[in-house]
Design a protein around this motif. Structure first.
Motif, PDB file in Angstrom:
ATOM      1  N   ALA A  15      53.732  12.704  60.526  1.00  0.00           N
ATOM      2  CA  ALA A  15      55.184  12.902  60.538  1.00  0.00           C
ATOM      3  C   ALA A  15      55.541  14.260  61.134  1.00  0.00           C
ATOM      4  O   ALA A  15      56.522  14.394  61.877  1.00  0.00           O
ATOM      5  N   THR A  16      54.747  15.269  60.822  1.00  0.00           N
ATOM      6  CA  THR A  16      54.995  16.599  61.362  1.00  0.00           C
ATOM      7  C   THR A  16      54.771  16.640  62.872  1.00  0.00           C
ATOM      8  O   THR A  16      55.555  17.232  63.617  1.00  0.00           O
ATOM      9  N   MET A  17      53.697  15.991  63.332  1.00  0.00           N
ATOM     10  CA  MET A  17      53.406  15.964  64.765  1.00  0.00           C
ATOM     11  C   MET A  17      54.527  15.294  65.552  1.00  0.00           C
ATOM     12  O   MET A  17      54.803  15.664  66.696  1.00  0.00           O
ATOM     13  N   ARG A  18      55.193  14.321  64.928  1.00  0.00           N
ATOM     14  CA  ARG A  18      56.300  13.622  65.599  1.00  0.00           C
ATOM     15  C   ARG A  18      57.384  14.605  66.054  1.00  0.00           C
ATOM     16  O   ARG A  18      58.011  14.424  67.093  1.00  0.00           O
ATOM     17  N   TRP A  19      57.583  15.668  65.286  1.00  0.00           N
ATOM     18  CA  TRP A  19      58.623  16.646  65.621  1.00  0.00           C
ATOM     19  C   TRP A  19      58.061  17.900  66.279  1.00  0.00           C
ATOM     20  O   TRP A  19      58.769  18.596  67.010  1.00  0.00           O
ATOM     21  N   MET A  20      56.774  18.178  66.039  1.00  0.00           N
ATOM     22  CA  MET A  20      56.191  19.399  66.598  1.00  0.00           C
ATOM     23  C   MET A  20      55.842  19.246  68.069  1.00  0.00           C
ATOM     24  O   MET A  20      56.144  20.136  68.888  1.00  0.00           O
ATOM     25  N   ILE A  21      55.199  18.151  68.434  1.00  0.00           N
ATOM     26  CA  ILE A  21      54.697  18.003  69.802  1.00  0.00           C
ATOM     27  C   ILE A  21      55.792  18.177  70.852  1.00  0.00           C
ATOM     28  O   ILE A  21      55.618  18.947  71.805  1.00  0.00           O
ATOM     29  N   PRO A  22      56.948  17.516  70.726  1.00  0.00           N
ATOM     30  CA  PRO A  22      57.977  17.718  71.750  1.00  0.00           C
ATOM     31  C   PRO A  22      58.673  19.067  71.672  1.00  0.00           C
ATOM     32  O   PRO A  22      59.360  19.462  72.620  1.00  0.00           O
ATOM     33  N   ALA A  23      58.503  19.787  70.566  1.00  0.00           N
ATOM     34  CA  ALA A  23      59.164  21.086  70.403  1.00  0.00           C
ATOM     35  C   ALA A  23      58.352  22.236  70.995  1.00  0.00           C
ATOM     36  O   ALA A  23      58.885  23.327  71.193  1.00  0.00           O
ATOM     37  N   LEU A  24      57.070  22.018  71.275  1.00  0.00           N
ATOM     38  CA  LEU A  24      56.210  23.077  71.798  1.00  0.00           C
ATOM     39  C   LEU A  24      56.362  23.206  73.308  1.00  0.00           C
ATOM     40  O   LEU A  24      56.698  22.243  74.004  1.00  0.00           O
TER      41      LEU A  24
END
Length: 228
Positions: A167-176
């Motif tokens: 769930a965290t990766m869902r929001w982290m990956i596009p934010a980096l």
């Protein structure tokens, strides 16, 4: 040029900022008269609040004790903020329930109130995260080596279950940014069985643009010295 210090806050805070802004925007355009639209938006608010609460707990369990151990009282302000955020999460969850069960004009009123209160919560958290990334990092960098900070971060990651991490990766990956994204995926590739990493990579590609996916593929294909 000095090598950047380890910043335990950077990635997760980018993910949370992304999740908060997306949720706030979704809630602002939600149609209270459309039950499916409303329930979907409320589900995202609840998911956000769950992630925020888990993040508070990780910092409480690992980061604040490390700070206080070598500079007594250095996490005191943040600990007070966390108590307030925990109370605010309870309040927002109750508002979600009120909005979900309301009918007629009351549903529109509850939705407007929830949107305003979520906006306050998001604003308070943006200020709080800035405190952590400036003042807290100053303490951590003064009191701990990068090897020690890496170990603290690894202890945090070790207690996060796979579903929470996904769930965290869902929001982290596009934010980096591309360099951050490549660095994270290279680290994952080094520590994962190939089939597991391929699943993570497929998810990453689905969350970013074709241009960013091409940059990621190039970084993953580069020799180690160049990829770094």
């Amino acid at each position: 040029m000095n090598k950047p210090r380890i910043n335990m806050y950077a990635g997760i805070h980018k993910a949370l900022r992304n999740f908060m802004s997306d949720t706030q925007a979704r809630l602002s355009r939600t149609d209270a008269a459309d039950n499916d639209d409303l329930q979907g938006a409320l589900a995202q608010v609840r998911e956000l609040l769950s992630m925020m609460r888990k993040h508070l707990q990780h910092e409480h369990d690992f980061v604040h004790p490390a700070m206080n151990a070598r500079r007594r009282g250095s996490a005191q302000v943040a600990e007070g903020d966390h108590d307030h955020h925990d109370w605010a999460i309870d309040k927002l969850l109750a508002l979600c329930d009120h909005c979900a069960s309301a009918i007629g004009a009351a549903r529109f009123q509850h939705l407007d109130h929830l949107h305003l209160q979520l906006s306050v919560f998001v604003g308070e958290n943006l200020v709080h995260m800035n405190l952590e990334e400036t003042e807290h990092n100053a303490v951590l960098w003064a009191c701990y080596s990068d090897e020690e900070l890496h170990a603290i971060h690894e202890r945090i990651l070790a207690v996060i279950p796979p579903e929470e991490m996904q769930a965290t990766m869902r929001w982290m990956i596009p934010a980096l940014n591309p360099a951050e994204r490549a660095g994270m995926l290279l680290g994952m590739r080094a520590g994962m069985p190939p089939p597991v990493f391929e699943g993570v990579l497929a998810m990453a590609r689905s969350l970013i643009s074709e241009r960013d996916a091409a940059k990621l593929d190039a970084a993953l294909a580069a020799p180690p010295a160049l990829a770094a």
